[in-house]
Design an enzyme around this catalytic site. Structure first.
Site, PDB file in Angstrom:
ATOM      1  N   THR A  42      47.433  17.880  44.838  1.00  0.00           N
ATOM      2  CA  THR A  42      46.040  17.573  44.440  1.00  0.00           C
ATOM      3  C   THR A  42      46.048  18.005  43.397  1.00  0.00           C
ATOM      4  OG1 THR A  42      45.633  16.662  47.070  1.00  0.00           O
ATOM      5  CG2 THR A  42      44.270  16.747  45.420  1.00  0.00           C
TER       6      THR A  42
ATOM      7  N   GLN B  53      48.228  31.820  22.609  1.00  0.00           N
ATOM      8  CA  GLN B  53      47.022  32.340  21.854  1.00  0.00           C
ATOM      9  C   GLN B  53      47.649  31.338  20.844  1.00  0.00           C
ATOM     10  OE1 GLN B  53      45.311  35.452  21.966  1.00  0.00           O
ATOM     11  NE2 GLN B  53      45.870  35.199  24.015  1.00  0.00           N
TER      12      GLN B  53
ATOM     13  N   SER C 219      47.602  27.779  27.799  1.00  0.00           N
ATOM     14  CA  SER C 219      46.268  27.944  29.221  1.00  0.00           C
ATOM     15  C   SER C 219      45.136  27.739  28.811  1.00  0.00           C
ATOM     16  CB  SER C 219      46.829  30.286  29.346  1.00  0.00           C
ATOM     17  OG  SER C 219      45.227  30.469  29.424  1.00  0.00           O
TER      18      SER C 219
ATOM     19  N   GLY D  14      48.571  29.550  31.816  1.00  0.00           N
ATOM     20  CA  GLY D  14      49.463  30.198  31.315  1.00  0.00           C
ATOM     21  C   GLY D  14      50.675  30.983  31.533  1.00  0.00           C
ATOM     22  N   SER D  15      50.210  31.296  32.963  1.00  0.00           N
ATOM     23  CA  SER D  15      51.317  32.310  33.150  1.00  0.00           C
ATOM     24  C   SER D  15      52.725  31.439  34.413  1.00  0.00           C
ATOM     25  CB  SER D  15      51.198  33.319  34.850  1.00  0.00           C
ATOM     26  OG  SER D  15      50.128  34.883  33.561  1.00  0.00           O
TER      27      SER D  15
ATOM     28  N   HIS E 121      41.662  28.999  29.074  1.00  0.00           N
ATOM     29  CA  HIS E 121      40.685  29.709  29.085  1.00  0.00           C
ATOM     30  C   HIS E 121      40.607  30.796  27.482  1.00  0.00           C
ATOM     31  CE1 HIS E 121      42.897  33.612  30.232  1.00  0.00           C
ATOM     32  NE2 HIS E 121      43.694  32.556  30.863  1.00  0.00           N
TER      33      HIS E 121
ATOM     34  N   ASN F 239      49.557  37.653  21.471  1.00  0.00           N
ATOM     35  CA  ASN F 239      48.073  38.372  22.547  1.00  0.00           C
ATOM     36  C   ASN F 239      47.909  39.837  21.919  1.00  0.00           C
ATOM     37  OD1 ASN F 239      50.083  38.507  24.471  1.00  0.00           O
ATOM     38  ND2 ASN F 239      48.872  39.921  25.069  1.00  0.00           N
TER      39      ASN F 239
ATOM     40  N   CYS G  95      47.322  48.572  30.499  1.00  0.00           N
ATOM     41  CA  CYS G  95      47.784  49.282  31.748  1.00  0.00           C
ATOM     42  C   CYS G  95      47.921  49.738  33.025  1.00  0.00           C
ATOM     43  CB  CYS G  95      45.668  50.404  32.326  1.00  0.00           C
ATOM     44  SG  CYS G  95      45.414  50.341  30.797  1.00  0.00           S
TER      45      CYS G  95
HETATM   46  C1  LIG Z   1      46.926  34.737  28.726  1.00  0.00           C
HETATM   47  C2  LIG Z   1      47.985  34.473  28.069  1.00  0.00           C
HETATM   48  C3  LIG Z   1      49.205  34.275  29.348  1.00  0.00           C
HETATM   49  C4  LIG Z   1      48.671  34.475  30.604  1.00  0.00           C
HETATM   50  O1  LIG Z   1      47.587  33.190  30.899  1.00  0.00           O
HETATM   51  P1  LIG Z   1      46.700  32.718  32.061  1.00  0.00           P
HETATM   52  O2  LIG Z   1      46.058  31.623  32.208  1.00  0.00           O
HETATM   53  O3  LIG Z   1      46.187  33.780  32.654  1.00  0.00           O
HETATM   54  O4  LIG Z   1      48.111  33.364  33.456  1.00  0.00           O
HETATM   55  C5  LIG Z   1      50.158  34.160  28.507  1.00  0.00           C
HETATM   56  N1  LIG Z   1      51.079  34.857  27.330  1.00  0.00           N
HETATM   57  C6  LIG Z   1      49.656  34.874  26.392  1.00  0.00           C
HETATM   58  C7  LIG Z   1      50.550  35.252  25.275  1.00  0.00           C
HETATM   59  C8  LIG Z   1      48.808  34.930  27.384  1.00  0.00           C
HETATM   60  O5  LIG Z   1      47.940  35.850  25.425  1.00  0.00           O
END
Ligand SMILES: *Cc1c(COP(=O)(O)O)cnc(C)c1O
Length: 397
Positions: A239, A181, A201, A72-73, A203, A153, A326
């Site tokens: 790749t 989210q 994302s 996601g980042s 995960h 989030n 934090c």
């Molecule tokens: C977790 C999250 C991200 C980051 O996703 P990653 O795959 O961990 O880099 C970005 N935005 C929101 C709203 C998230 O909850």
């Protein structure tokens, strides 16, 4: 040792069996490079195409509008930088966002501000929502991009994305949404939602970590994120993470297929949790109760520190979050709760419980029984609580 009750699914989720099963062939049997022209490579390429097609179907777009990322980042960084820099070429250097975005968005915007962009951070109402009307009022002739998250989030509030998208479309402004989210948890449809760019994302919906994707509407120019080979239509060289893509696609397909049932179950557990914890005196639910992710509970308890609460809950087998990131070791309260207008003292005492389908009624009963005990214990040893009780300072909630 207590049974572990994991209620931190907004941070990450356990991988689903379906996702794991979908990934395993690519570690051994199907090991080809999708760019290779021989059979082993072409089998890998087919698998990659299949994963991309599945993801596109879940979002109601075309496979070629999906670009794989490391999460996601990365997707947030790329969408925002790309739209901003393309805008700048036309002399548009104004961006609209909100004060309570994820740091992947906020820090990208801060960097763009240093590079000469102007960013308007819209205020969030105390219920954790912004309105399309406010977005419309903030749009200027030089606005290059509006980036507003689909669902928050920390407090779980769901923005009126389709309405915001419509306003942007009418004004000819690119609209990006961080839907990390939302995807796999609530219905997301890039067409119905009038979205131009979107981040997701794996995960966060029971797929693998380090895997994500961005959607970029056909015809919108996208910057090259990584120079090198021609992967991802020349935008992101390297790749491909084939196992990751297959795992993400399987997890998303599963999440979308069961979306209604899961949402129903989670909403019922969530409401039970909110009702149970709201009985604690001087407590407050953060964020709108209805326009809210099915699995999100975020509450503040006056007179305590969220971090202490977390540690004591952990000792009881409850894995939650304070919601306050934090950042760099400082114990600043969450920027999200401050954006909702909560006073610092109150924002410090926050607790986020984010549920998954694996949670049970018994988990909720246990949490509802244990949290009040821990809050009471912490209040009994809190000098702030003593002052509140003696009337030396006013209760804020
Ligand atoms: C977790 C999250 C991200 C980051 O996703 P990653 O795959 O961990 O880099 C970005 N935005 C929101 C709203 C998230 O909850």
């Amino acid at each position: 040792m207590n049974k572990i009750i994991y209620v931190d699914n907004a941070a990450t989720t356990a991988m689903s069996d379906k996702a794991i099963e979908a990934m395993t062939p690519y570690f051994k049997g199907v090991y080809g490079n999708p760019s290779s022209l021989h059979t082993v490579g072409q089998v890998a390429k087919e698998a990659l195409d299949e994963a991309r097609t599945k993801i596109a179907k879940c979002l109601n777009c075309e496979p070629r509008e999906i670009y794989l990322t490391s999460g996601g980042s990365e997707a947030d960084n790329q969408c925002i930088r790309s739209a901003a820099l393309q805008g700048a070429k036309k002399g548009k250097k104004h961006i609209i966002s909100t004060a309570f975005e994820h740091h992947a968005v906020l820090h990208t915007l801060k960097k763009l501000e240093k590079e000469g962009f102007e960013v308007a951070y819209l205020d969030v109402h105390s219920n954790g929502l912004v309105t399309a009307k406010e977005v419309k009022a903030a749009i200027r002739p030089d606005t290059a991009l509006v980036t507003i998250m689909y669902a928050n989030n920390e407090v779980g509030t769901i923005q009126p994305i389709a309405e915001i998208g419509k306003v942007c479309r009418e004004a000819g402004v690119i609209f990006h949404t961080d839907a990390v989210q939302a995807v796999g948890h609530i219905p997301v449809d890039v067409k119905a939602d009038n979205v131009d760019m979107l981040s997701l994302s794996a995960h966060k919906f029971h797929g693998p970590k380090g895997m994500g994707a961005l959607y970029c509407r056909r015809g919108l120019p996208l910057l090259t994120f990584i120079e090198g080979g021609a992967q991802e239509r020349g935008k992101r060289a390297g790749t491909e993470n084939l196992a990751g893509a297959a795992g993400m696609a399987a997890a998303l397909e599963d999440a979308v297929a069961n979306l209604d049932d899961n949402a129903k179950k989670l909403t019922s557990l969530r409401n039970k949790l909110i009702d149970g914890l709201s009985k604690i005196p001087h407590s407050k639910l953060n964020g709108d109760r209805d326009s809210r992710l099915p699995g999100n509970v975020n509450m503040c308890f006056e007179g305590i520190e969220g971090e202490s609460l977390l540690l004591l809950l952990d000792a009881k087998g409850i894995c939650a979050s304070s919601g306050s990131a934090c950042t760099s070791g400082s114990l600043d309260p969450s920027h999200v709760l401050l954006a909702l207008g909560l006073p610092h003292e109150v924002a410090h005492g926050s607790l986020r419980l984010s549920l998954s389908e694996a949670n049970t009624e018994a988990d909720i009963d246990y949490i509802v029984a244990e949290v009040p005990k821990v809050v009471e214990y912490l209040r009994n040893i809190s000098p702030v609580w003593e002052e509140l009780e003696k009337g030396q300072r006013p209760h804020l909630i």
